[in-house]
Design a protein around this motif. Structure first.
Motif, PDB file in Angstrom:
ATOM      1  N   ALA A 266       0.871  -1.371   0.071  1.00 38.15           N
ATOM      2  CA  ALA A 266      -0.015   0.011  -0.037  1.00 38.15           C
ATOM      3  C   ALA A 266       0.737   1.180   0.066  1.00 38.15           C
ATOM      4  N   ILE A 267       2.014   1.271   0.802  1.00 32.59           N
ATOM      5  CA  ILE A 267       2.733   2.539   0.868  1.00 32.59           C
ATOM      6  C   ILE A 267       3.744   2.304   0.121  1.00 32.59           C
ATOM      7  N   GLY A 268       4.489   1.291  -0.353  1.00 31.04           N
ATOM      8  CA  GLY A 268       5.662   1.368  -1.236  1.00 31.04           C
ATOM      9  C   GLY A 268       5.571   1.016  -2.658  1.00 31.04           C
ATOM     10  N   ASN A 269       4.505   0.396  -3.126  1.00 33.78           N
ATOM     11  CA  ASN A 269       4.226   0.163  -4.314  1.00 33.78           C
ATOM     12  C   ASN A 269       3.159   1.114  -5.012  1.00 33.78           C
ATOM     13  N   LEU A 270       2.191   1.493  -4.329  1.00 33.42           N
ATOM     14  CA  LEU A 270       1.132   2.213  -4.777  1.00 33.42           C
ATOM     15  C   LEU A 270       1.818   3.487  -5.561  1.00 33.42           C
TER      16      LEU A 270
ATOM     17  N   THR B 118      -7.719  -1.265  -1.516  1.00 29.67           N
ATOM     18  CA  THR B 118      -6.855  -0.297  -1.182  1.00 29.67           C
ATOM     19  C   THR B 118      -6.420   0.724  -2.134  1.00 29.67           C
ATOM     20  N   ALA B 119      -5.869   0.145  -3.223  1.00 32.04           N
ATOM     21  CA  ALA B 119      -5.613   0.970  -4.425  1.00 32.04           C
ATOM     22  C   ALA B 119      -6.859   2.074  -4.928  1.00 32.04           C
ATOM     23  N   TRP B 120      -7.863   1.234  -4.888  1.00 26.90           N
ATOM     24  CA  TRP B 120      -9.034   1.905  -5.453  1.00 26.90           C
ATOM     25  C   TRP B 120      -9.574   3.001  -4.412  1.00 26.90           C
ATOM     26  N   LEU B 121      -9.596   2.897  -3.166  1.00 25.35           N
ATOM     27  CA  LEU B 121      -9.952   3.704  -2.141  1.00 25.35           C
ATOM     28  C   LEU B 121      -8.952   4.922  -2.022  1.00 25.35           C
TER      29      LEU B 121
ATOM     30  N   THR C 219      -0.587  14.229  -7.472  1.00 26.01           N
ATOM     31  CA  THR C 219      -0.232  14.220  -5.905  1.00 26.01           C
ATOM     32  C   THR C 219       0.750  13.129  -5.460  1.00 26.01           C
ATOM     33  N   ALA C 220       0.594  12.034  -6.246  1.00 29.28           N
ATOM     34  CA  ALA C 220       1.597  10.834  -6.091  1.00 29.28           C
ATOM     35  C   ALA C 220       3.115  11.219  -6.433  1.00 29.28           C
ATOM     36  N   GLY C 221       3.054  12.272  -7.476  1.00 27.87           N
ATOM     37  CA  GLY C 221       4.511  12.727  -7.735  1.00 27.87           C
ATOM     38  C   GLY C 221       4.980  13.838  -6.844  1.00 27.87           C
ATOM     39  N   GLN C 222       4.121  14.522  -6.242  1.00 27.61           N
ATOM     40  CA  GLN C 222       4.485  15.340  -5.163  1.00 27.61           C
ATOM     41  C   GLN C 222       5.135  14.809  -3.895  1.00 27.61           C
ATOM     42  N   ALA C 223       4.127  13.774  -3.512  1.00 30.44           N
ATOM     43  CA  ALA C 223       4.433  12.989  -2.133  1.00 30.44           C
ATOM     44  C   ALA C 223       5.318  11.937  -2.274  1.00 30.44           C
ATOM     45  N   GLN C 224       5.461  11.079  -3.539  1.00 30.44           N
ATOM     46  CA  GLN C 224       6.304  10.050  -3.690  1.00 30.44           C
ATOM     47  C   GLN C 224       6.027   8.998  -2.521  1.00 30.44           C
ATOM     48  N   GLY C 225       7.027   8.473  -2.144  1.00 28.58           N
ATOM     49  CA  GLY C 225       6.657   7.384  -0.752  1.00 28.58           C
ATOM     50  C   GLY C 225       5.992   8.006   0.294  1.00 28.58           C
ATOM     51  N   GLY C 226       5.718   9.206   0.377  1.00 30.81           N
ATOM     52  CA  GLY C 226       4.952   9.805   1.696  1.00 30.81           C
ATOM     53  C   GLY C 226       3.665   9.697   1.179  1.00 30.81           C
ATOM     54  N   LEU C 227       2.989   9.380  -0.062  1.00 31.66           N
ATOM     55  CA  LEU C 227       1.653   9.371  -0.434  1.00 31.66           C
ATOM     56  C   LEU C 227       0.586   8.818   0.746  1.00 31.66           C
ATOM     57  N   VAL C 228       0.721   7.600   0.851  1.00 31.53           N
ATOM     58  CA  VAL C 228      -0.295   7.091   1.726  1.00 31.53           C
ATOM     59  C   VAL C 228      -0.354   7.825   2.909  1.00 31.53           C
TER      60      VAL C 228
ATOM     61  N   ASN D  51       2.632   3.436 -18.723  1.00 27.21           N
ATOM     62  CA  ASN D  51       3.458   2.489 -19.168  1.00 27.21           C
ATOM     63  C   ASN D  51       3.048   0.885 -18.364  1.00 27.21           C
ATOM     64  N   LEU D  52       2.870   0.085 -19.339  1.00 28.14           N
ATOM     65  CA  LEU D  52       2.263  -1.226 -18.511  1.00 28.14           C
ATOM     66  C   LEU D  52       3.243  -1.950 -17.751  1.00 28.14           C
ATOM     67  N   GLY D  53       4.276  -1.833 -18.151  1.00 28.73           N
ATOM     68  CA  GLY D  53       5.447  -2.604 -17.621  1.00 28.73           C
ATOM     69  C   GLY D  53       5.512  -2.369 -15.919  1.00 28.73           C
ATOM     70  N   PRO D  54       5.580  -1.145 -15.496  1.00 24.52           N
ATOM     71  CA  PRO D  54       5.815  -0.872 -14.168  1.00 24.52           C
ATOM     72  C   PRO D  54       4.361  -1.120 -13.522  1.00 24.52           C
ATOM     73  N   ALA D  55       3.253  -1.111 -14.316  1.00 26.58           N
ATOM     74  CA  ALA D  55       2.066  -1.611 -13.765  1.00 26.58           C
ATOM     75  C   ALA D  55       1.978  -2.837 -13.498  1.00 26.58           C
ATOM     76  N   VAL D  56       2.515  -3.560 -14.412  1.00 26.98           N
ATOM     77  CA  VAL D  56       2.608  -5.058 -14.224  1.00 26.98           C
ATOM     78  C   VAL D  56       3.476  -5.431 -13.071  1.00 26.98           C
ATOM     79  N   LEU D  57       4.436  -4.904 -12.970  1.00 30.10           N
ATOM     80  CA  LEU D  57       5.620  -5.114 -12.126  1.00 30.10           C
ATOM     81  C   LEU D  57       4.999  -4.886 -10.577  1.00 30.10           C
ATOM     82  N   VAL D  58       4.027  -3.850 -10.335  1.00 35.24           N
ATOM     83  CA  VAL D  58       3.684  -3.547  -9.127  1.00 35.24           C
ATOM     84  C   VAL D  58       2.628  -4.645  -8.964  1.00 35.24           C
TER      85      VAL D  58
END
Length: 442
Positions: A12-16, A228-231, A244-253, A178-185
């Protein structure tokens, strides 16, 4: 061990943030759903085969049963390398997030200090039997599950059905970016569901416990990841989530937790997130140590690595050697001033995921071949599920390799060729088996 390896709070915190930033954006829940379905199909096949052949060595034994001894060794080497690479990725993530959280609380400690401390803890647990690790991980797992479920519930109560926008599952969003990173996650978040067969020797009534644990884990974490990803995306708003994810990066959640609940809950989340990373680190290190031990005990690696702890009967030597190698590498990463998150952790996770998914594809092929040769009547578990799962895994491998430069943050030839490291397992597996055949023939 299975759920700990999947690390729900860690995902939830690292991959999202990685999926939102580098992958398919707000279509990320669809990637989790697709990965869950493919993993479920593959699990159906390999659990059926594991029931009919001895599989103490995990994927290697399953591939050997269907595709022969040489390919079994190839699968063993690939999986062993991949699990160890995954443990390195977790060490990098632990360092990054340890530094991030520490900085939020005014503690300025370099990321590599957290990584090396994590290694010391993992080495201590790795010398003990699996039941100790399982007891520790069970408590941590329950705590992190409670945190994720509470956050999901808080978002749903506050926003209602507005937090569940159906547009995230549209074809436009699911196949965007990019489907590659999406598939990776998606796939990396489920890695660990196959590890139950490694604990057959240490499990009471494995014929019942191993399949039940595997199926329950796939279903439970699949639902949890998608929701969790949906919510989280719904709480941020589909139009603003990626920015928002771009600004917060690892601190998003952490940002979402503070907005939706409270600062106190953020602190609680941070504590259990670090323990989640550690739980996953322990689980992946244990898996890589057991693969190394099995290979060494069978003469495919230096024999001393196959020794067991005299008291705990754990693969203590393999665990210590792998941990020592990882520690040396991280000293090198620290000296080179590597970026522990977008760069080091993502590249290592990509290699880890690619290797495990490739091994899963081999297992799916092995299942089909094994039952075709045995004359078993084709069915869902012997043909349909492994074919669908195998095709999905092959597609995932292609997507990861094609987008690998996105994961490393570099377009250099060296970064693009990093996945080729896994190909070393092919000639190595065939060479070792040829040597064995020559000895037995003599």
């Amino acid at each position: 061990m299975i759920v700990a390896a999947a690390a729900p709070l860690g995902v939830a915190i690292g991959n999202l943030p990685v999926g939102l930033l580098l992958g398919n954006g707000i279509g990320l829940p669809a990637a989790f759903l697709a990965a869950a379905l493919v993993i479920a199909c593959m699990a159906t096949g390999f659990m059926r085969l594991a029931r009919d052949v001895r599989a103490d060595g995990g994927f290697a034994d399953l591939v050997r049963a269907g595709l022969g001894k040489s390919m079994g060794l190839v699968a063993a080497y690939i999986t062993g390398i991949s699990y160890w690479t995954g443990s390195l990725a977790l060490a990098a993530s632990t360092g990054y997030f340890g530094n991030l959280i520490g900085t939020m609380h005014g503690v300025d400690v370099p990321w590599w200090a957290y990584s090396l401390t994590a290694y010391a803890i993992v080495l201590l647990l790795g010398r003990r039997a699996a039941d100790l690790s399982a007891k520790v991980l069970t408590l941590l797992m329950l705590a992190e599950l409670a945190v994720v479920v509470f956050l999901d519930g808080a978002i749903l109560v506050k926003h209602g059905l507005d937090a569940l926008p159906l547009s995230v599952f549209s074809a436009h969003n699911a196949f965007s970016g990019n489907l590659g990173p999406a598939v990776l996650v998606g796939f990396s978040s489920f890695i660990g569901v196959e590890s139950a067969v490694l604990y057959t020797r240490e499990t009471r009534n494995p014929a019942r416990s191993v399949p039940r644990a595997t199926y329950a884990a796939v279903a439970a974490i699949g639902v949890l990841y998608v929701m969790t990803a949906w919510l989280v995306i719904g709480s941020l708003g589909t139009a603003a989530a990626v920015a928002t994810a771009g600004q917060a990066q690892g601190g998003l959640v952490f940002l979402v937790a503070g907005t939706e609940v409270s600062t106190v809950f953020v602190n609680i989340t941070q504590v259990f997130f670090v323990t989640s990373l550690m739980a996953c680190f322990v689980a992946l290190h244990n898996a890589s140590a057991r693969y190394t031990h099995t290979l060494a005990a069978n003469g495919a690696l230096p024999r001393p690595l196959g020794s067991l702890h005299p008291k705990f009967q754990s693969p203590a030597t393999a665990s210590t050697v792998l941990g020592a190698l990882g520690t040396v590498l991280f000293v090198g990463f620290a000296v080179a001033k590597a970026d522990p998150y977008i760069g080091l952790a993502t590249a290592l996770t990509g290699l880890f995921t690619l290797g495990i998914v490739a091994a899963q594809a081999l297992v799916s092929i092995a299942v089909v071949v094994f039952y075709a040769r045995s004359g078993t009547r084709p069915g869902w578990s012997t043909l349909g599920a492994p074919v669908l799962g195998g095709l999905g895994a092959i597609g995932a491998c292609y997507a990861i390799v094609a987008n690998y430069s996105v994961l490393t943050g570099s377009t250099s030839t060296a970064s693009r060729l990093l996945p080729a490291v896994l190909l070393v397992a092919v000639p190595l597996g065939f060479a070792v088996q040829a040597r064995r055949n020559a000895k037995s023939g003599a």
